[in-house]
Every structure is written in structure tokens, then in C-alpha cells.
Design an enzyme around this catalytic site. Structure first.
Site, PDB file in Angstrom:
ATOM      1  N   ASP A 196       0.870  -1.172   0.000  1.00 50.09           N
ATOM      2  CA  ASP A 196       0.000   0.000   0.000  1.00 50.09           C
ATOM      3  C   ASP A 196       0.906   1.221   0.000  1.00 50.09           C
ATOM      4  O   ASP A 196       1.497   1.575   1.018  1.00 50.09           O
ATOM      5  CB  ASP A 196      -0.891  -0.034   1.249  1.00 50.09           C
ATOM      6  CG  ASP A 196      -1.659   1.263   1.480  1.00 50.09           C
ATOM      7  OD1 ASP A 196      -1.541   2.196   0.671  1.00 50.09           O
ATOM      8  OD2 ASP A 196      -2.368   1.352   2.499  1.00 50.09           O
ATOM      9  N   GLN A 199       0.601   6.567   1.006  1.00 56.80           N
ATOM     10  CA  GLN A 199       1.285   7.659   1.703  1.00 56.80           C
ATOM     11  C   GLN A 199       2.736   7.819   1.263  1.00 56.80           C
ATOM     12  O   GLN A 199       3.357   8.853   1.535  1.00 56.80           O
ATOM     13  CB  GLN A 199       1.234   7.424   3.221  1.00 56.80           C
ATOM     14  CG  GLN A 199      -0.165   7.375   3.808  1.00 56.80           C
ATOM     15  CD  GLN A 199      -0.936   8.665   3.659  1.00 56.80           C
ATOM     16  OE1 GLN A 199      -0.348   9.752   3.574  1.00 56.80           O
ATOM     17  NE2 GLN A 199      -2.253   8.573   3.599  1.00 56.80           N
ATOM     18  N   CYS A 362      -9.050   5.523   9.752  1.00 53.48           N
ATOM     19  CA  CYS A 362      -9.214   4.238   9.037  1.00 53.48           C
ATOM     20  C   CYS A 362      -8.117   3.255   9.431  1.00 53.48           C
ATOM     21  O   CYS A 362      -7.590   2.517   8.592  1.00 53.48           O
ATOM     22  CB  CYS A 362      -9.230   4.444   7.520  1.00 53.48           C
ATOM     23  SG  CYS A 362     -10.617   5.426   6.939  1.00 53.48           S
TER      24      CYS A 362
END
Length: 410
Positions: A196, A199, A362
Site C-alpha cells: 500500500d 502515503q 481508518c
């Protein structure tokens, strides 16, 4: 350090009569004029569907759309443009991998390894596919800095491990995970690594070949691009093992009454009319970031984070989560003020024109790991400057005094 906020029209807004200090870029970044103008130019000059028409507008739109794919390929240093798939964002990218790759490869008893610091987008899809396939979820511990603990990870990995899903940068702590080391450990046991990068992409120069990531996902809107556009990179051999995530126009080769054949990569995964303007806007955002320079960006963000961490640490009763060394975090500071709920603190900061995020971000398992229900998060980007840092610190101090006075009256 000179601010470039004049290039971002929305930053001229005032909030509650105060010049806006936007400190929620980890949720979504603001957009420079160059990106906004690229969207306007597409809709005013080249608006047509892609890959389908032989007329001028369609060919121009197709060229611009595919040029954006090439920009992403360069941005990631991917070996092949065909391995760059456009999605709606990181969430959709990770869901595609979980359902399409995980759903077709996992068996009962297989193991999926996550960390406690994952965003829900890199957690919930794996919970669902584990239930669907009979696979088991396992969690790697974190170090005090908030990174994955490589020693504990190595102990966790075994021949049953099929997938390791991990963030490159934590959206709560800003810590950077050692992805190269993670992929090396995972590949030793034959596991596939899903990263992921939501960011990381806005802050860190990326090289998926050096990282040896099997899948890498990120969103355009967190790195100056439009909402609704994202990227899934995958190694060719893995993408070609995956069934399409969606079916319909554009991804087909030939359709009969009872059978159909499909296009090769990347069209195989891009059914229907894509987010053409979004891809073009993402390409413009990549141009902007590369012109700005990641060396400059990282130096400036490091200076701001160091100043913010130093100033906030002086406020009595304030706790900052994550690394104590500001050089070990990227763009994000999460903190709490004793006796003040994060939502209340955020509301007071808004009265001073300081826009921060409050909540679980989240990342509820990470909140439980930190033994808090929520935090305040200030996240910085290239349009912030030292004045923004000073106003954040002053607003938090003012909020503390407000709540102290309010408590003393009650």
C-alpha cells in the site's frame, strides 16, 4: 523556505476569518494550477472516449491517456508500461489484488500476513478473501518506531505464507517500512508482497524494481492529482495469472453469444470508459512533483516535521505517537492532548483556521495497538511552510488553555 501556496488556488480561502492552514494532506492533497488546467484543457479541447475512435478528438484523448501511463511507468521505474493499471484509487487497487489474485490463488490453511498498522483498505479486503477461501490472517508486530519488526516478521513467515500485505508509509505514524527487506524475507518462503503506497507516493522517490514489490498501489489525489484515479502496478507474470476484476467493453477481444476472449494487459483490467481526465491530471501531478524534486520535497518536509514535533512536544500533556526522531517519519504527526477528545481539539483548531484530521484514520487496529480511541493528525505537504507550523503550535496551545479554563469553571 519559500512557500509556493500561490500555485494552489484553494489555499487563498479563509476559514473562520483566518487564512487557511491546510494540514490534512494525508487524507487528500490540494491541487496546483497546473493540474487544474490539465483537466480544463482535456474537457475543453480533447473530450472524447479513448481507444475506440479513429477521429481526431479520440486519437488526441487516447494519446494523452496513454502518455499518462508512460509517466506513471517512469515515476515507479516499472520495467513495462503494460504492468501499469489505472484504477479509482488505492482502495480499488488493493481490492483487485485481494479478490482477483488472492481469490484465485489462496487455499484453506494458507496464511496472509499483515501488520497492526494497516489502513482499513489494506486490511478489510484480506479479511473478506480469507473468509471466502479459508485462509488465515496473521499479524506482524511493530517496533517502538511503528515499523514492522523484521525479526518478528521472519519468525512469522513459513511455507504456508502466501501473501504479505503491508503499507510503505503509515498514514497515522508516518513511519517508513523497509520494503526491500520485507520482500526479501517474503520471497524466501515463496510469498507475494502487496504494498500500500498511498502515503509513500507523494513523498518518496519510488523504484518498484529495486523494492522488488509484487504489487504496488497508490492514489492520485494524495499526490496533487484528481480524486477517482489510482494505480495498480503488478509484475507481469502475476497479473497474467489473475482473472479480470471487471468485465465489459474495452477489455474484450471478441464476443460471441456464449463465449468471449479478452485483450492482453493493460486493457484486460480496464473495462468500460476509464477516468480519462483523472489519468491526464495524474500525469500533470507527476510532472509537477518531478519538476519540484523529491530531494527538495524531503528536505523541506523534514524541516517542517522537526519544527512541529519540537514545538508540540513543549506543550504539557501532549503525546506524539511514532518515532521520537523526526527524521524517521514522513509528513505526518499524530498526537493527543490529555483530557481533550481529539474531535474537540480539532474543532477548536478549525476556529483558528487550522485544518487537521481527528479520529481513527481508518486504522482502528492501530488505535487499539496504541491503546487510544483516536488521535489528532497534522499532515504536511509541499505547500506548507514554517508559518503553518507556528500557527498549529499556537492553536494547540490556545486550545489547551481554553479547555483548562472551561474545566476550571465546571
Amino acid at each position: 523556505m519559500k512557500s509556493n501556496r500561490e500555485e494552489f488556488p484553494i489555499l487563498q480561502e479563509k476559514i473562520n476569518g483566518q487564512p487557511m492552514v491546510y494540514l490534512d494532506s494525508a487524507a487528500t492533497s490540494q491541487k496546483p494550477k497546473a493540474v487544474l488546467e490539465s483537466l480544463k484543457a482535456y474537457y475543453e479541447q480533447d473530450n472524447a472516449n479513448v481507444h475506440r475512435g479513429l477521429y481526431t478528438l479520440s486519437m488526441r484523448a487516447t494519446d494523452a491517456y496513454e502518455a499518462a501511463r508512460d509517466k506513471v511507468k517512469g515515476f515507479l521505474n516499472a520495467a513495462e508500461r503494460e504492468t501499469i493499471l489505472f484504477t479509482r484509487g488505492t482502495t480499488e487497487s488493493l481490492n483487485w489484488v485481494a479478490q482477483s489474485y488472492g481469490g484465485s490463488h489462496l487455499q484453506p490453511g494458507d496464511e496472509i500476513v499483515l501488520t497492526y498498522a494497516e489502513h482499513h483498505s489494506n486490511l478489510v479486503p484480506w479479511q473478506i478473501v480469507a473468509k471466502q477461501t479459508g485462509a488465515k490472517l496473521r499479524y506482524a508486530d511493530l517496533t517502538e518506531k511503528g515499523q514492522v519488526d523484521l525479526v518478528k516478521l521472519a519468525e512469522l513467515l513459513n511455507e504456508k505464507t502466501k501473501i504479505v500485505a503491508i503499507n510503505h508509509v503509515s498514514n497515522v505514524l508516518g513511519t517508513v517500512n523497509p520494503i526491500q527487506e520485507v520482500t526479501a524475507l517474503a520471497h524466501e518462503v515463496g510469498a507475494v508482497v502487496v504494498v500500500d503506497g498511498a502515503q509513500a507516493a507523494p513523498h518518496i522517490p519510488l523504484d518498484v524494481q529495486a523494492l522488488d514489490a509484487d504489487f504496488y498501489a497508490f492514489s492520485g489525489h494524495k499526490m496533487l492529482g484528481p480524486t477517482g484515479i489510482g494505480v495498480l502496478y503488478g509484475k507481469r507474470e502475476l497479473l497474467e495469472e489473475m482473472p479480470p476484476a471487471q468485465y465489459g467493453g474495452e477489455m474484450i477481444e471478441a464476443v460471441g453469444l456464449y463465449e468471449s476472449t479478452f485483450q492482453p494487459l493493460p486493457e484486460l483490467f480496464e473495462a468500460g470508459t476509464p477516468n480519462i481526465a483523472g489519468a491526464i491530471g495524474l500525469g500533470a501531478a507527476i510532472d509537477y512533483l518531478q519538476d519540484y524534486g523529491f530531494d527538495r520535497l524531503q528536505k523541506e518536509m523534514g524541516t517542517l516535521i522537526e519544527a512541529a514535533q519540537k514545538g508540540l512536544s513543549k506543550i504539557e500533556g501532549l503525546t506524539i505517537y511514532g518515532p521520537t526522531n523526526p527524521a524517521e517519519r514522513v509528513g505526518v504527526l499524530s498526537f493527543n492532548l490529555t483530557g481533550v477528545h481529539p474531535h474537540d481539539l480539532s474543532t477548536v483548531l478549525d476556529q483558528y483556521g487550522v485544518e487537521v484530521r481527528a479520529g481513527h484514520h481508518c486504522a482502528q487496529p492501530l488505535m487499539q495497538y496504541l491503546d487510544v480511541s483516536a488521535t489528532v493528525r497534522a499532515s504536511f505537504y509541499l505547500y506548507n511552510d514554517m508559518e503553518d507550523v507556528q500557527r498549529l503550535i499556537a492553536a494547540v496551545q490556545a486550545a489547551k488553555e481554553f479547555f483548562n479554563d472551561d474545566n476550571s469553571r465546571t
